[in-house]
Design an enzyme around this catalytic site. Structure first.
Site, PDB file in Angstrom:
ATOM      1  CG  ASP A 378      -2.004   0.941   1.145  1.00  0.00           C
ATOM      2  OD1 ASP A 378      -2.242   1.641   0.192  1.00  0.00           O
ATOM      3  OD2 ASP A 378      -2.763   1.102   1.982  1.00  0.00           O
ATOM      4  CG  ASN A 726      28.797 -41.739  -4.666  1.00  0.00           C
ATOM      5  OD1 ASN A 726      29.851 -41.665  -5.429  1.00  0.00           O
ATOM      6  ND2 ASN A 726      28.757 -41.100  -3.771  1.00  0.00           N
TER       7      ASN A 726
END
Length: 918
Positions: A378, A726
């Site tokens: 605002d 991995n």
């Protein structure tokens, strides 16, 4: 009862459709005459008796607004378990326990507990901080009460919680309106309703015996021609005879009867009625984490069955490989994700609270602040100070004229001195700040203050050197002053047009006129009995007729603009530099909002008003929203609609608001922001609470949020790419080797080392350049990154297999498995250390190349952590713990060959990182 359709259209309930204390029937008390209201409330101008008040307090309950209950620490802890990734970790821990992998199960369960405890503790601290900020809207009220039905009423101050419908109260300047009331008497009363409607200027309130629908004059600033200051949804809030809890008295005084208390007030009903009809959409953080979590969950759920089926088909191993399959799934899982995320956010929130008094009530909101690319706010209190300042003083031709300002200041000064006002109103105060009438030699004779009927303020002054002559100085609304001046119709129309142009430019306009009159000799008892009175005062013997406020000489105009917040311009510039687009959503007039933006150096462009928004479909408004900066005349539903459309378009939206009218937008945005002095319901609904309504604090909060988000993103990139590589290598090795490529205990030890090193991410300080743009965790982008980096990591692992192949083909199978496990364990930790370091350094190097900065310093916490992780990979197999984990020291040749593989991997990773960052 006829409902208030205007109020209902704004998302409110019909006003006071509750049972009357007198007869139990239901009435719209806002539409009745004063006498009918008093009868239905079974009260009178002398107020209630103590016995009546006590009986009604029991019947209606204490006058308090329901507050959100602070959640307990155990409840917050339990809610943290609902996070999808935490739930998956918990399930993996239980599966690990089921297959007797007790070490894995204990570690996972400990991580879950630590993560949930950190999150619950951070949110619990924020709740405790908020509890210290909660205040009643008003603490006491001045009420008329009688000891018995025949007793004389007397004024007394009571706690606001003891107010009941039917009480007669007094309000004055600076008072907070303690309940929803109907005015019985008022004198020069103006009220600020910004918390309820968003309008920046005080509105005039006056008793009306027979209320009707609100008119344009109910919505207008008395000093601005044809410039309504209230929002388009005025409805019941525009009724001049009604005042509401949550508003405050700017000027004047009044006597009123209480219509509604507690949960029946507009303030309470707005907090309930503005709730969205369905649960709000998830925030940006929730969407990001849920997206990444579900990608990982699919991988984790798919991996164990693949491992079991592959081993059963190719190696004849079955159930005995289940612990390894679970270990592989755990290896893919970034176990530290909840801990790292919560620690980063909690640390950022703690620093914000300590250094900038910004309270983050919901930890994920800190990420949303970092990802925010649109901030809606605002105008009043954020860009402007909700008080006017003098802009210019103009003559009738539009030229600067200091004399006009002098006459206006004389009027303001003597009105304050002679009319016994407790304080000047906002416009008079601005005039007194701009000029010093005390330096003038005029003496005040009489004053008639502004009232909403005349819309004028008049003073009479005399000059010591001009005996026998008094000067009338009149200021007020342009139309009312000009109609009392001696002007041709064409000239009057020209002046009205000139004033209207200034009003359309967002300025409030005041007209000033004077007149010379012969001095009177009859003494006057008060300003209202002075012969210099308005046409509304009856003539008296000896007075001039019909009134002395006629035949005036027009002097000019004084224009006012809203005072700017000193830090607003710099804060807007800083937010723009950080990639945050600001949207102004205000209930003010379009010209007023555009003027404030221009004064702050923000181009307002084309201002879109509420009536135009109402005529657009969602698709049309979505196109308009992004290219529009200022939206005027916004009702609560307009603000919420704009925020929702921006979110639907993929933006992360923040909303700063402090009033009841801001509640829907606070809840519709990704992150709701409210200042500490916001109304209770707005403060409770916000995710972030500021010490002051200051954009500078938001800029600090955005920086803290981005710092946390960048750290989390860097952690995710490094851990997910390493883990994925991995897992791919493990699956390949499981198919190629006659033994398990890594024992479950070794997988657990590797994960513990990597997880411990990754704690350094919580203390990393990203390079300032990376904080210049919004940061968001985007699942698809992460999937592309981790897939590319994971594939590169898998290639390095497979190259390591080639180095370790001679050991596999050696004569001693057990020694071969031990050597292979040891070599791969060392290589895994070394590559993970490189990923941590190079992702961090490579990104910084790319940023330095882009910005021209020469900073090449290594990141301290991550640099030390990566060094420690690499040392653990080299030393752990050769340490006394090595044999316990099934590992042994490697020959020197293996370390040399591993060094060559790691050097090639580091070069390839650096090139990929720089290309991705550039």
């Amino acid at each position: 009862m006829a409902p208030d359709t205007a109020a209902r259209g704004a998302g409110q309930q019909p006003p006071w459709g509750s049972a009357s204390p007198a007869d139990g029937t239901r009435h719209n008390l806002a539409a009745l005459t004063s006498l009918q209201v008093l009868r239905h409330l079974d009260t009178g101008p002398r107020g209630l008796t103590e016995a009546q008040a006590e009986e009604r307090l029991v019947r209606f309950g204490a006058h308090t607004i329901p507050e959100r209950r602070t959640e307990s620490w155990p409840r917050l802890f339990g809610r943290s378990l609902r996070d999808p990734f935490t739930a998956v970790l918990l399930c993996l821990g239980l599966v690990s326990a089921a297959v007797a992998a007790w070490g894995t199960a204990c570690v996972i369960l400990c991580l879950v507990v630590v993560s949930c405890a950190l999150r619950a503790s951070g949110e619990h601290r924020a709740d405790r901080s908020m509890a210290g900020l909660r205040e009643l809207v008003a603490t006491t009220a001045t009420v008329l009460r009688r000891a018995d039905p025949d007793g004389a009423p007397r004024l007394r101050d009571i706690p606001v919680g003891e107010l009941v419908p039917g009480d007669v109260i007094r309000i004055g300047p600076g008072d907070l309106v303690p309940a929803d009331v109907r005015l019985l008497r008022a004198s020069g009363l103006t009220v600020r309703q910004a918390a309820l409607t968003g309008e920046s200027t005080a509105v005039t309130k006056a008793p009306v015996d027979a209320p009707g629908p609100p008119t344009l004059s109910d919505l207008s600033d008395p000093f601005t021609p044809s410039v309504p200051s209230g929002p388009s949804y005025g409805g019941v809030f525009a009724q001049r005879h009604l005042c509401f809890q949550g508003s405050s008295v700017a000027t004047g005084s009044g006597t009123a009867v209480v219509l509604a208390t507690g949960a029946h007030t507009r303030l309470a009903s707005a907090s309930r009625g503005s709730l969205p009809p369905k649960p709000p959409a998830r925030s940006a953080f929730d969407r990001s984490v849920h997206g990444i979590s579900w990608v990982l969950i699919r991988f984790m759920l798919l991996t164990p069955p693949l491992v079991l089926m592959a081993d059963a088909a190719l190696r004849g191993r079955g159930v005995e490989t289940l612990p390894f399959a679970v270990a592989v799934a755990v290896g893919l899982t970034p176990e530290m994700l909840p801990v790292i995320v919560t620690a980063c956010l909690a640390r950022g929130a703690s620093l914000l609270a300590r250094t900038h008094q910004v309270i983050v009530k919901r930890l994920p909101a800190l990420h949303d602040l970092g990802a925010m690319d649109v901030l809606c706010l605002d105008k009043t209190g954020t860009l402007t100070q909700d008080r006017p300042v003098v802009h210019r003083a103009l003559d009738g031709e539009g030229r600067d004229d200091p004399g006009v300002l002098r006459w206006a200041a004389v009027n303001a000064w003597w009105t304050l001195q002679l009319a016994e006002l407790p304080a000047p109103d906002a416009l008079d105060e601005a005039l007194l700040d701009a000029a010093d009438p005390e330096d003038e030699q005029d003496d005040g004779v009489a004053a008639l203050p502004f009232d909403p009927v005349r819309r004028l303020a008049t003073v009479v002054v005399r000059h010591p050197r001009r005996l026998g002559v008094h000067t009338l100085v009149v200021k007020g609304a342009v139309e009312n002053v000009l109609e009392r001046c001696v002007l041709e119709e064409a000239e009057r129309a020209r002046l009205l047009s000139l004033a209207a142009r200034h009003a359309d430019d967002g300025l409030r306009v005041l007209a000033v006129a004077t007149a010379e009159r012969p001095a009177r000799t009859r003494a006057c008892a008060s300003a209202h009995s002075h012969p210099y009175t308005s046409a509304h005062t009856p003539d008296r013997p000896g007075d001039r007729a019909p009134a002395d406020e006629r035949g005036l000489t027009f002097r000019g105009f004084v224009t006012f603009r809203d005072a700017l917040v000193p830090t607003a311009a710099d804060a807007l510039e800083a937010l723009g530099a950080r990639g945050v687009t600001v949207k102004i959503l205000t209930g003010d007039h379009p010209g007023t909002a555009a003027r404030a933006c221009r004064d702050l150096g923000l181009d307002p462009g084309e201002v879109v008003a509420a009536d135009r928004m109402d005529a657009l479909s969602d698709a049309e408004l979505a196109e308009t929203v992004w290219r529009t900066t200022v939206f005027a005349r916004c009702a609560p539903e307009h603000k919420a609609r704009i925020a929702a459309l921006l979110r639907a378009d993929g933006h992360t939206v923040g909303f700063l608001g402090d009033g009841v009218n801001d509640l829907p937008a606070l809840r519709a945005a990704d992150v709701g922001i409210a200042p500490r002095d916001a109304v209770d319901v707005a403060r409770e609904s916000a995710d972030v609470v500021l010490a002051e309504k200051d954009l500078t604090a938001i800029e600090h909060a955005v920086t803290a949020g981005r710092r946390s988000s960048v750290t989390i993103a860097t952690y995710l990139r490094s851990t997910l790419s390493s883990n994925l590589g991995n897992v791919i290598a493990m699956l390949a090795a499981g198919l190629l080797l006659p033994f398990l490529p890594m024992l479950p205990a070794q997988v657990l030890a590797q994960n513990l080392c990597f997880d411990a090193a990754q704690l350094a991410f919580a203390y990393d300080r990203p390079h300032p350049d990376v904080l210049r743009r919004p940061t968001a965790l985007r699942p698809r982008a992460f999937l592309r990154v981790i897939t590319g980096f994971g594939a590169l990591n898998a290639v390095a692992d497979l190259a390591t297999f080639g180095i370790l192949a001679p050991a596999v083909n050696g004569p001693d199978g057990m020694d071969a498995a031990t050597v292979f496990h040891s070599g791969w364990f060392t290589e895994n930790l070394m590559t993970q250390a490189l990923v941590m370091l190079l992702l961090r350094i490579g990104r910084r190097t790319a940023e330095n190349r882009t910005t021209g900065h020469g900073d090449r310093r290594l990141p301290g916490p991550i640099g030390w952590a990566a060094t420690g992780l690499a040392a653990a990979g080299v030393l752990l197999p050769a340490s006394p713990l090595g044999p316990l984990l099934g590992m042994t020291a490697l020959p020197l040749l293996y370390y040399v060959l591993l060094g060559a593989v790691l050097a090639l991997y580091a070069g390839a990773l650096t090139a990929v990182v720089r290309r991705a960052a550039g």
